[in-house]
Write an enzyme that holds these catalytic residues in place. Structure first.
Site, short mmCIF file in Angstrom:
data_model
loop_
_atom_site.label_atom_id
_atom_site.label_comp_id
_atom_site.label_asym_id
_atom_site.label_seq_id
_atom_site.Cartn_x
_atom_site.Cartn_y
_atom_site.Cartn_z
N GLY A 35 -0.05 -51.99 50.86
CA GLY A 35 0.82 -51.15 50.04
C GLY A 35 2.15 -51.80 49.67
O GLY A 35 2.88 -51.29 48.83
N GLN A 94 22.97 -36.18 45.80
CA GLN A 94 23.32 -36.16 47.25
C GLN A 94 24.51 -37.11 47.42
O GLN A 94 24.38 -38.23 47.91
CB GLN A 94 22.11 -36.60 48.09
N ASP A 166 26.12 -24.48 32.90
CA ASP A 166 27.08 -23.97 33.88
C ASP A 166 28.42 -24.65 33.60
O ASP A 166 28.53 -25.46 32.68
CB ASP A 166 26.61 -24.23 35.33
N LYS A 189 29.62 -16.89 35.52
CA LYS A 189 29.48 -15.56 36.17
C LYS A 189 30.79 -14.83 35.95
O LYS A 189 31.86 -15.37 36.25
CB LYS A 189 29.24 -15.73 37.66
N THR A 220 13.28 -28.71 37.81
CA THR A 220 12.22 -27.68 37.88
C THR A 220 12.20 -26.82 36.63
O THR A 220 11.25 -26.10 36.36
CB THR A 220 12.46 -26.74 39.07
N THR A 223 17.05 -23.69 35.98
CA THR A 223 18.38 -23.43 35.41
C THR A 223 18.26 -23.08 33.92
O THR A 223 18.87 -22.12 33.44
CB THR A 223 19.27 -24.69 35.57
C1 R5P Z 1 22.64 -29.45 38.88
O1 R5P Z 1 23.80 -29.43 39.28
C2 R5P Z 1 22.23 -30.18 37.64
O2 R5P Z 1 23.30 -30.35 36.75
C3 R5P Z 1 21.11 -29.44 36.95
O3 R5P Z 1 21.58 -28.17 36.53
C4 R5P Z 1 19.93 -29.24 37.86
O4 R5P Z 1 19.57 -30.43 38.48
C5 R5P Z 1 18.77 -28.65 37.09
O5 R5P Z 1 17.74 -28.43 37.98
P1 R5P Z 1 16.58 -27.41 37.68
O6 R5P Z 1 15.95 -27.81 36.39
O7 R5P Z 1 15.67 -27.59 38.86
O8 R5P Z 1 17.16 -26.03 37.65
#
Ligand code: R5P
Length: 288
Positions: A35, A94, A166, A189, A220, A223
């Site tokens: 590998g 991270q 955001d 918010k 994913t 957001t």
């Molecule tokens: C987070 O702080 C990033 O700016 C993105 O909003 C985030 O990585 C999006 O992730 P997901 O598509 O999983 O909601």
């Protein structure tokens, strides 16, 4: 100058080489039976400026190791300068210890890249600009937002408005909006009564307008899908998610489509079928 094409960025590497009208080198890469990765750059690099282009998208760890091997090999071949071009930098989220004992993963990733042989480093829309401070070599964070704005202009949207997913995406929304010559805002918010908090655009109305939702990464899709729901409740017309890095983990794209979003607009920092915009001119520009 030569471009060394990492296996995660074959198309972008070719596009960067085209920008410079220079040689594109495809390394020899294969796996040993256990590998481990065999890596060889099969060309002379003596005295050359080598641009090693390798995104550290999924599989992040494999792509990172390949990047480091390519940087080391380019150095050993006598390249006068080796530039690490990592359009999507893994582990950038991270960047601190959220809990004691956690690895500050990005710090180690930056050290690995630098010590592997990079003389300078280029990335695009890294999650937090401060990440570049982990390097002691020159490190540049470019933004693809104006390129995305130019592409969106071609879509002929109706009375468009650009909304950051955001508060963190607000500056990115501004850069796209400036290119499009339209208004921008971000979702926030807000407490409307002592008992009720709603998420909505901070200042602007999106009613009957096409809305570009901006983020650096769509992973994913959670957001963006949530943002789209909120904006629809506010009577937005079409919803157009735009991001630099289409991580699109697992079934993210299907989920986004199932949420009624027809088109995702992204760049080739990660090569995906939604990568409609190339960051090659951006990279060429900073190297020039
Ligand atoms: C987070 O702080 C990033 O700016 C993105 O909003 C985030 O990585 C999006 O992730 P997901 O598509 O999983 O909601």
């Amino acid at each position: 100058m030569l471009v060394v094409a990492g296996s995660a960025s074959p198309k972008l590497s070719a596009r960067v080489a085209k920008q410079f009208k220079c040689q594109l080198v495809r390394p020899t890469l294969w796996r040993f039976p256990d590998g481990e990765l065999y890596t060889r750059i099969p060309t002379e690099l003596n005295g050359e400026h080598a641009l090693v282009v390798q995104s550290t998208c999924y599989p992040q760890n494999d792509n990172l190791v390949e990047l480091c091997f390519l940087l080391g090999a380019a150095k050993d071949l006598g390249a006068e300068r080796v530039t690490a071009i990592v359009p999507y930098l893994a582990y950038a989220r991270q960047d601190k210890q959220f809990k004691p004992g956690e690895a500050i993963s990005i710090r180690t990733v930056c050290k690995l890249i630098e010590h592997a042989g990079a003389d300078d480093f280029i990335t695009v829309d890294v999650h937090q600009e401060e990440v570049t401070r982990n390097f002691s070599i020159p490190a540049y964070n470019l933004t693809a937002m104006p390129l995305l704005g130019r592409y969106l202009n071609g879509l002929k949207l109706k009375n468009p408005v650009v909304i950051g997913a955001d508060r963190g995406a607000s500056e990115r929304a501004k850069q796209i909006a400036l290119e499009m010559g339209v208004e921008y805002d971000h979702l926030e918010k807000q407490r409307v009564t002592p008992e009720k908090v709603v998420t909505q655009p901070k200042r602007l109305s999106v009613a009957n307008r096409d809305v570009v939702i901006v983020d650096d990464i769509i992973s994913t899709g959670g957001t963006i899908i949530e943002a789209a729901k909120i904006l629809r409740r506010q009577h937005a017309r079409g919803i157009y998610p735009a991001c630099t890095h289409p991580v699109l983990a697992g079934k993210a794209l299907q989920r986004i489509r199932a949420a009624g979003i027809k088109q995702v607009i992204a760049t080739d920092t990660i090569e995906h079928r939604v990568s409609a915009v190339s960051v090659a001119p951006l990279i060429a520009n900073v190297i020039h």
